[in-house]
Enzyme design. Sequence first.
Site, PDB file in Angstrom:
ATOM      1  N   GLY A  32      20.852  -4.902  15.032  1.00 44.65           N
ATOM      2  CA  GLY A  32      20.858  -6.312  14.668  1.00 44.65           C
ATOM      3  C   GLY A  32      21.414  -7.238  15.742  1.00 44.65           C
ATOM      4  CB  CYS A 249      -7.037  -7.972  -3.449  1.00 45.59           C
ATOM      5  SG  CYS A 249      -8.219  -8.112  -2.090  1.00 45.59           S
ATOM      6  CB  CYS A 280      -7.981  -5.380   2.221  1.00 50.38           C
ATOM      7  SG  CYS A 280      -8.961  -6.189   0.953  1.00 50.38           S
TER       8      CYS A 280
HETATM    9 ZN   LIG Z   1      -7.593  -6.280  -0.909  1.00 52.80          ZN
END
Ligand SMILES: [Zn+2]
Length: 293
Positions: A32, A249, A280
């Site tokens: 960090g 979606c 997707c």
């Molecule tokens: Zn999708």
Amino acid sequence: MNTSMNYNFAFLDEYAKKEVRRSILKAIAIPGYQVPYASREMPMGRGFGTGGLQLTLSLIGVGDTLKVIDQGADDSVNAVNMRHFVEKVCPGIDTTTHTADADLIQSRHRIPELALTEKQIIALQVPYPDALVVVESSEEKRKIMHGEADYSRLLVKLYEDIVKFDEITVSHRYPTRINGHYVIDPSPIPRWDVPKMHMSAALILLGAGREKKIYAVPPYTVAEPLAFEDVVFRVEDFTDRATGERRTCARCGSDCSFLDEFIDSHSGEKIYQCSDTDYCDSQLALRGEDAHG
Ligand SMILES: [Zn+2]
């Protein structure tokens, strides 16, 4: 003619790559902490991902496979240009759009939906590296605050949000404490991606070219978004207020991914689609197999 012969492998000279790698090692050793480095001039404007690109160019070697995404998409202009540039200056590497096949992922504004593995590194392009910049303009003072892990003013800022809006409204760049000490600006990823940094198997590197800083979330490191006991951190909620159901979606039907909102040019209605295009595609392929099987 092979134009790549005009460049050193990976464009940067060996000394520059070595310096970036040394800064990466320091960033891993102090999770960090923003390590300053001599950000080099790249053949593109600072602010277009030169920090992420320098990480990629310093780490990539012959035989490695690279994926480049911008907002979750492999085919956006910025990602395509970046990928072509690396292909040109790094003969012998491969590129892919499949998250699972990549050794190295350079990304702007997203962490892929598919969980990354110990064999992978993700390099995030960072515009503003310091989470404290919203409450303190002096870098000297910010350094002291980081050193003392004094984030009280940042917590006050979040508290003001709660008073005004009943919840923390920070949508991107959500301040996140790494390994119990330094709070980082995780780059403009949505809140959705913040939990993916917690105990991530993959090494997460963050590079700010213009601000000349490199920092890291090493594998299996605690990453906690700043919050309060009574107002907990929450990721984006994709519930359709009208139906009470989780939006899905429009392309692959997924009900568990981060969705982008579009306006349908024909109907004028809002439609939702996965921001991560490879995810997707993979969901669509699975559905196709189900349909055939
Ligand atoms: Zn999708």
